[in-house]
Design an enzyme around this catalytic site. Structure first.
Site, mmCIF file in Angstrom:
data_model
loop_
_atom_site.group_PDB
_atom_site.id
_atom_site.type_symbol
_atom_site.label_atom_id
_atom_site.label_comp_id
_atom_site.label_asym_id
_atom_site.label_seq_id
_atom_site.Cartn_x
_atom_site.Cartn_y
_atom_site.Cartn_z
ATOM 1 N N HIS A 197 10.621 5.323 -3.427
ATOM 2 C CA HIS A 197 10.617 5.893 -4.783
ATOM 3 C C HIS A 197 10.889 4.815 -5.823
ATOM 4 O O HIS A 197 10.222 4.757 -6.862
ATOM 5 C CB HIS A 197 11.676 6.991 -4.885
ATOM 6 C CG HIS A 197 12.024 7.391 -6.285
ATOM 7 N ND1 HIS A 197 11.117 7.966 -7.155
ATOM 8 C CD2 HIS A 197 13.190 7.282 -6.982
ATOM 9 C CE1 HIS A 197 11.703 8.203 -8.320
ATOM 10 N NE2 HIS A 197 12.953 7.790 -8.233
ATOM 11 N N ASP A 245 10.294 7.657 -14.065
ATOM 12 C CA ASP A 245 11.114 8.117 -12.946
ATOM 13 C C ASP A 245 10.619 9.482 -12.489
ATOM 14 O O ASP A 245 10.382 9.718 -11.296
ATOM 15 C CB ASP A 245 12.586 8.172 -13.370
ATOM 16 C CG ASP A 245 13.495 8.702 -12.259
ATOM 17 O OD1 ASP A 245 13.124 8.559 -11.079
ATOM 18 O OD2 ASP A 245 14.567 9.245 -12.580
ATOM 19 N N LYS A 246 10.422 10.388 -13.428
ATOM 20 C CA LYS A 246 9.924 11.724 -13.097
ATOM 21 C C LYS A 246 8.476 11.663 -12.623
ATOM 22 O O LYS A 246 8.085 12.402 -11.711
ATOM 23 C CB LYS A 246 10.063 12.655 -14.295
ATOM 24 C CG LYS A 246 11.500 12.982 -14.668
ATOM 25 C CD LYS A 246 11.553 13.931 -15.835
ATOM 26 C CE LYS A 246 13.003 14.238 -16.211
ATOM 27 N NZ LYS A 246 13.717 13.029 -16.677
ATOM 28 N N ARG A 304 14.795 6.674 -1.037
ATOM 29 C CA ARG A 304 14.951 6.068 -2.365
ATOM 30 C C ARG A 304 14.287 4.698 -2.456
ATOM 31 O O ARG A 304 13.946 4.254 -3.550
ATOM 32 C CB ARG A 304 16.440 5.932 -2.695
ATOM 33 C CG ARG A 304 17.140 7.251 -2.902
ATOM 34 C CD ARG A 304 16.909 7.789 -4.286
ATOM 35 N NE ARG A 304 17.220 9.210 -4.350
ATOM 36 C CZ ARG A 304 17.192 9.941 -5.462
ATOM 37 N NH1 ARG A 304 16.844 9.373 -6.592
ATOM 38 N NH2 ARG A 304 17.474 11.222 -5.438
ATOM 39 N N ASP A 308 14.411 -7.805 -1.483
ATOM 40 C CA ASP A 308 14.885 -8.428 -0.243
ATOM 41 C C ASP A 308 16.411 -8.530 -0.146
ATOM 42 O O ASP A 308 16.928 -9.017 0.864
ATOM 43 C CB ASP A 308 14.282 -9.832 -0.095
ATOM 44 C CG ASP A 308 12.799 -9.780 0.274
ATOM 45 O OD1 ASP A 308 12.356 -8.722 0.753
ATOM 46 O OD2 ASP A 308 12.097 -10.794 0.083
ATOM 47 N N ASN A 346 0.858 -1.184 0.000
ATOM 48 C CA ASN A 346 0.000 0.000 0.000
ATOM 49 C C ASN A 346 0.893 1.231 0.000
ATOM 50 O O ASN A 346 1.660 1.450 0.948
ATOM 51 C CB ASN A 346 -0.931 0.013 1.217
ATOM 52 C CG ASN A 346 -2.016 1.062 1.083
ATOM 53 O OD1 ASN A 346 -2.712 1.115 0.069
ATOM 54 N ND2 ASN A 346 -2.182 1.890 2.094
ATOM 55 N N HIS A 381 25.596 8.360 -11.734
ATOM 56 C CA HIS A 381 24.938 7.360 -10.895
ATOM 57 C C HIS A 381 24.231 6.299 -11.718
ATOM 58 O O HIS A 381 23.995 5.196 -11.229
ATOM 59 C CB HIS A 381 24.004 8.052 -9.898
ATOM 60 C CG HIS A 381 22.567 8.057 -10.271
ATOM 61 N ND1 HIS A 381 22.005 9.025 -11.044
ATOM 62 C CD2 HIS A 381 21.568 7.186 -9.969
ATOM 63 C CE1 HIS A 381 20.736 8.778 -11.204
ATOM 64 N NE2 HIS A 381 20.422 7.666 -10.574
ATOM 65 N N ARG A 408 -1.343 12.091 -26.920
ATOM 66 C CA ARG A 408 -2.470 12.719 -27.592
ATOM 67 C C ARG A 408 -2.251 14.230 -27.656
ATOM 68 O O ARG A 408 -1.756 14.836 -26.699
ATOM 69 C CB ARG A 408 -3.754 12.383 -26.834
ATOM 70 C CG ARG A 408 -4.997 12.977 -27.393
ATOM 71 C CD ARG A 408 -5.462 12.313 -28.683
ATOM 72 N NE ARG A 408 -6.592 13.057 -29.196
ATOM 73 C CZ ARG A 408 -7.846 12.897 -28.774
ATOM 74 N NH1 ARG A 408 -8.103 11.969 -27.859
ATOM 75 N NH2 ARG A 408 -8.817 13.629 -29.269
ATOM 76 N N GLN A 438 16.750 23.552 -4.883
ATOM 77 C CA GLN A 438 17.759 24.602 -4.874
ATOM 78 C C GLN A 438 17.446 25.692 -3.843
ATOM 79 O O GLN A 438 17.921 26.817 -3.961
ATOM 80 C CB GLN A 438 17.858 25.236 -6.273
ATOM 81 C CG GLN A 438 18.060 24.252 -7.406
ATOM 82 C CD GLN A 438 19.359 23.483 -7.292
ATOM 83 O OE1 GLN A 438 20.333 24.006 -6.741
ATOM 84 N NE2 GLN A 438 19.384 22.263 -7.802
#
Length: 389
Positions: free
Chosen positions: A58, A194-195, A55, A28, A10, A117, A237, A260
């Site tokens: 995310h 990602d964004k 992270r 894991d 959730n 990275h 679209r 920033q």
């Protein structure tokens, strides 16, 4: 075909999230679990008390959205021949795209110790699979083809123009499936899952408004072969062009108001300075019992300007659209077809000078900055005194 029992999470952003058993195996591992200790926004937590997310969550969100987008394309366009292997590889790439992040302050340390990275994420993914003896073939994947494909999606197509040459330079998937490389890390126009996740997640935890609706993008996403380069691209679209401008505007607002933020940058500079001074003194034991400093530990896998995303370019110029009447024809939309209220400039440079003192040394620095601005033909700088105590 057999039913795969997925584990259910959730999530405050995406609600119910179902993850494939192989994704659970990856989550894991120690290499993935370390993401729990890496704050998504680094030093911004010292400015925004709600920015405590990490992270780990995310990455789960990106894996979920990657699956949503590729599954939507498969359902909507069966002719694309998207198979179960494609879907699973895309989900894994989304889940593992940030494995190379350093801790505990995310991009703050990356800029000093690990500037690339994405490459570190690829290396860490390789290490994760090998050190945990993950049997990817047991889940229907084919090696090394699918491993190459996952790693290429994590890195993204570094030079989008290179894909126009013949033969097709990527070994993971054929040219007909070039659109799959645009899902996780889209280097062509910056529109990727990602964004989608970090815009929604960061706005939620920062208490800011997110004007971009990523679910509408997924709903209207369609793959079309573009005449310009002969490749299949994910197109949107035409009526959604305003939604995409909202996405890039949200990115700019997040950078301006949070990433920033003046106090945030002061704190991050102080933290980075402390790590740099400690670099020679802190020793870390690696997998082969070698001793590393903070800056050299990246070699061992056991330890690990305000703009709209395309510098001074309008990112929408690199987006392909389709219309309701011609759903199989891709085209660009020019600024004058959208609105007269769009920004005329898509990037700006801000110069910040930080000092621990507000005495004569600060006044001298201000005078030198004034003179520098005059020589460069720039407006007089705005000076805001911030205490670092």
């Amino acid at each position: 075909m057999f039913y795969v029992f997925c584990q259910v999470f959730n999530d405050p952003i995406h609600g119910t999230v179902e993850l494939h058993p192989l994704l659970i195996k990856i989550i894991d591992t120690p290499q993935f679990q370390r993401l729990r200790n890496i704050k998504q926004l680094g030093g911004a937590y010292f400015v925004y008390p709600g920015a405590s997310h990490n992270r780990f969550e995310h990455s789960i969100g990106v894996g979920h959205l990657a699956g949503q987008l590729v599954e939507a394309l498969r359902t909507r366009q069966p002719e694309l021949d998207i198979n179960d292997r494609d879907v699973l590889c895309v989900k894994i790439a989304g889940l593992c795209h940030d494995l190379g992040e350093t801790g505990p302050f995310s991009h703050l340390l990356s800029q000093f110790f690990i500037p690339k990275h994405e490459e570190a994420s690829v290396e860490m993914f390789d290490h994760l699979v090998k050190s945990n003896n993950l049997e990817l073939e047991a889940y229907g994947l084919i090696l090394p083809e699918d491993m190459d494909f996952i790693k290429q999606m994590i890195e993204g197509l570094k030079d989008p123009k290179a894909v126009q040459v013949s033969p097709w330079p990527y070994c993971g998937r054929p040219k007909e499936k070039s659109f799959l490389f645009e899902i996780v890390a889209n280097k062509t126009n910056g529109i990727d899952v990602d964004k989608f996740d970090y815009f929604a997640r960061d706005c939620y935890h920062l208490g800011m408004q997110n004007n971009f609706d990523h679910l509408r993008f997924i709903q209207f996403a369609r793959v079309i072969k573009v005449k310009k380069d002969g490749l299949n691209h994910i197109c949107c679209r035409d009526k959604e062009v305003g939604n995409l401008y909202d996405m890039f505007y949200t990115r700019n607002c997040l950078h301006r108001r949070a990433y920033q933020h003046k106090v945030n940058k002061i704190i991050e500079h102080m933290i980075a300075e402390a790590f740099l001074k400690a670099d020679k003194h802190i020793k870390i034991e690696g997998s082969q019992r070698q001793m590393f400093t903070l800056s050299t530990a990246i070699g061992d896998m056991e330890f690990l300007t305000f703009d709209y995303g395309m510098k001074d370019k309008d990112p929408i110029n690199n987006v392909y659209f389709y219309s309701k009447r011609n759903p199989d024809t891709a085209f660009n939309i020019t600024r004058d077809q959208v609105s007269k209220l769009l920004p005329a400039c898509f990037s700006e440079q801000l110069i910040g000078v930080y000092s621990r003192n507000t005495d004569q040394s600060m006044e001298d620095a201000r005078k030198h900055l004034d003179q520098w601005c005059i020589r460069k033909g720039l407006p007089n700088p705005q000076v805001i005194f911030r205490s670092s105590h």
